[in-house]
Design an enzyme around this catalytic site. Structure first.
Site, short mmCIF file in Angstrom:
data_model
loop_
_atom_site.label_atom_id
_atom_site.label_comp_id
_atom_site.label_asym_id
_atom_site.label_seq_id
_atom_site.Cartn_x
_atom_site.Cartn_y
_atom_site.Cartn_z
N GLU A 170 0.82 -1.21 0.00
CA GLU A 170 0.00 0.00 0.00
C GLU A 170 0.86 1.26 0.00
OE1 GLU A 170 -3.05 -0.09 -0.55
OE2 GLU A 170 -3.82 -2.03 0.11
N ASP A 307 -4.53 -9.84 -8.40
CA ASP A 307 -4.88 -8.89 -9.46
C ASP A 307 -3.71 -8.10 -10.05
OD1 ASP A 307 -4.61 -7.66 -7.02
OD2 ASP A 307 -6.44 -6.49 -7.13
N GLU A 466 -19.69 -6.53 -3.37
CA GLU A 466 -18.27 -6.84 -3.30
C GLU A 466 -17.95 -8.23 -3.83
OE1 GLU A 466 -14.25 -5.81 -1.87
OE2 GLU A 466 -16.02 -4.75 -2.58
N GLU A 487 -12.87 -0.28 -10.07
CA GLU A 487 -12.44 -1.18 -11.15
C GLU A 487 -13.35 -1.15 -12.37
OE1 GLU A 487 -10.09 -2.12 -7.74
OE2 GLU A 487 -12.27 -1.99 -7.91
#
Length: 582
Positions: A170, A307, A466, A487
């Site tokens: 992050e 991802d 979600e 996304e």
């Protein structure tokens, strides 16, 4: 009656005379313009000859976009002007950003994120994430004063001495990338210096034995650690989502070590898994050992925790001007496996929305989410039928949907995360760049985007859950949260830019209107607990990516296509644009 006829006749005569005068005037103007001795027309010709740049004329007509003229320097000046902006929708998105930014400044300044329901704040990185993650967004939208205020905080308030376990992943994608992207735009040396300082701190997370960076690092003590929730395994996305940022840092600083240290990670992963092209989402600390009985080595997904590894295989290749052949070959091999093994088509007649009470556990960013129980697909579906009440929405005609599932222990699991909806944009980019079987990438990008958007339209709030699962002709909601995720909007942006399909803008605008209607609070925007509950059911969370990605991609969706063109820029996984290294 005669008076009325007389009035009509006079009116027709007046219109005829006016028309004749207009024609005569235009004719005289034409003759006058051809006459070089006319001083008035010489002035007109002089003005026209001095305004050679079509961009100058365009931005004089649209002053609200004037900051784009100098914003992106040489790359922008070489881009052809485009007149495809939807100014009204751009203004609406910009207004939404201003509302959220103002709430953050009032109630959470200097903290990682705003709690938009109770006007509180929350820290989980201690890096002022919302500020740094949105430096480039402030510039993109023309908030120059706010940008200077944010840079002042970076200079005086941003430090890397926090006494907590900080996510290396992050900190890289949000903070290092945010600093680098805004440095490219503003050319402020402070931002590059801070990016180098943080990258140097992150380099202390590398483990000598495995050659991998540990996922967590205490900035104060330099103690590094593996996560305990997944039996002390590395996460694939953590390992493969540093390369864009560190490669660009090498380009800016001339220090090759930044790129080398992150590419060594890829070399190790390619050596272990590259032959098959199957990369598990959990990696044992000793990647050279095959643990056939380790269930963690048998989970494959392009959703959460996998991802951005796959995303960066393509995007790092693009960033480095398509020079890393190993990257693009591995991307194509991995995507071929995913398409052949994990893409599936289902027929939907009616959607059965059930909000199941699933066991909660902590995700790697410290936020709780709901995960399906570790049971077989059929058994799980039977259990859900017993526990939940169905809310059926009838669809008039059969709809075929393609989705990307997950593989566990060799079996395809019919579930899909909203986070997976970045894939249509990734496939569209691969198709545009003619990677591998590019026509197949192009078809799948549209099919998968159709599924992602369908998940939005099929709930009562018109916002996507979600996590969902497919069973026969039903869609089962496994996690009803809406997390303000970017996304699907990101994919709409890519397909709009690469195909010009106007439906992309229509879909994006509908999603934005639903966000405005159901997520807006007095100080910002909140994620939701249940996408099928139209009443206030706020989750009291506004992650920095809502501003840096969701609103940014919405803004770019309606902006001129000459802004951040995809042949000159590539976006990292947090929506930060880097110039392609040509």
């Amino acid at each position: 009656m005669k008076k009325k006829q007389l009035f009509v006749s006079k009116r027709k005569l007046l219109i005829t005379n006016l028309t004749f005068l207009l024609v005569l005037t235009n004719f005289e103007l034409i003759l006058c313009f051809e006459n070089s001795s006319c001083s008035s027309c010489q002035t007109i010709r002089t003005k026209q000859s001095t305004s050679k740049d079509p961009k100058e004329h365009f931005y004089k007509s649209h002053p609200e976009l004037e900051h784009f003229q100098t914003l992106y320097g040489e790359q922008f000046s070489k881009s052809p002007i485009s007149h495809d902006a939807d100014l009204q929708k751009m203004a609406a998105v910009r207004k939404a950003f201003r509302h959220a930014w103002k709430g953050y400044c009032l109630h959470a300044w200097g903290n990682d994120q705003l709690l938009p329901v109770n006007n509180g704040s929350y820290n989980w990185l201690d890096l002022g994430t919302t500020i740094v993650d949105n430096l480039d967004t402030l510039l993109l939208m023309g908030f120059n004063q706010e940008f200077e205020h944010a840079v002042s905080w970076v200079e005086n308030g941003l430090n890397f001495r926090s006494d907590r376990n900080t996510s290396v992943f992050e900190a890289t994608i949000r903070v290092v990338a945010g600093l680098l992207s805004s440095y490219h735009i503003s050319k402020k040396p402070l931002l590059l210096d801070k990016a180098k300082e943080l990258a140097n701190k992150i380099s202390k997370s590398w483990d000598e034995q495995s050659g991998f960076p540990m996922p967590y690092l205490n900035f104060k003590t330099n103690k590094k650690s593996l996560p305990t929730w997944n039996n002390n395994h590395y996460v694939l996305a953590d390992l493969g989502t540093l390369q864009m940022e560190f490669s660009y840092l090498t380009k800016l600083t001339g220090d090759p070590q930044y790129r080398q240290m992150t590419f060594e990670i890829l070399n190790k992963l390619f050596k272990q898994y590259g032959k098959s092209g199957f990369f598990p989402i959990f990696i044992h600390p000793n990647a050279s050992i095959k643990r056939l009985n380790d269930l963690y080595n048998k989970k494959f997904s392009i959703g959460g925790m996998g991802d951005s590894f796959f995303e960066y295989l393509l995007k790092v290749w693009v960033l480095e001007d398509q020079k890393s052949d190993d990257l693009i070959k591995m991307f194509d091999r991995a995507m071929n496996n995913i398409i052949m093994q994990m893409v599936h088509e289902v027929s939907i007649d009616r959607a059965s929305f059930k909000n199941n009470n699933l066991k909660k556990r902590k995700y790697r960013d410290g936020h709780k989410f709901q995960k399906p129980q570790n049971v077989s697909h059929k058994k799980k579906m039977k259990t859900m039928k017993k526990k939940s009440k169905k809310q059926k929405i009838t669809i008039n005609n059969e709809k075929k949907l393609k989705f990307i599932g997950e593989i566990e222990n060799g079996k395809l699991i019919f579930k899909m995360e909203e986070i997976t909806c970045f894939v249509p944009g990734l496939f569209a980019l691969a198709a545009k760049l003619k990677v591998g079987n590019y026509s197949r990438y192009g078809r799948l990008s549209k099919d998968l985007l159709n599924t992602c958007y369908y998940l939005y339209t099929s709930t009562r709030t018109k916002l996507a859950p979600e996590l969902i699962s497919f069973q026969n002709d039903q869609i089962i909601i496994l996690d009803a949260n809406y997390r303000l995720r970017p996304e699907t909007i990101e994919s709409l942006f890519y397909l709009w830019r690469l195909t010009g399909d106007p439906m992309c803008r229509k879909m994006g605008w509908r999603i934005f209107k639903s966000i405005e209607k159901y997520c807006k609070t007095s100080s910002g925007y909140s994620s939701l607990l249940d996408v099928n509950d139209r009443k206030s059911n706020f989750r009291n969370e506004m992650q920095s990516y809502f501003l840096s990605e969701t609103l940014k991609y919405l803004y770019l969706l309606f902006a001129p296509s000459s802004i951040l063109p995809l042949d000159s820029f590539v976006f990292n996984t947090e929506g930060h644009p880097f110039p392609i290294q040509k």
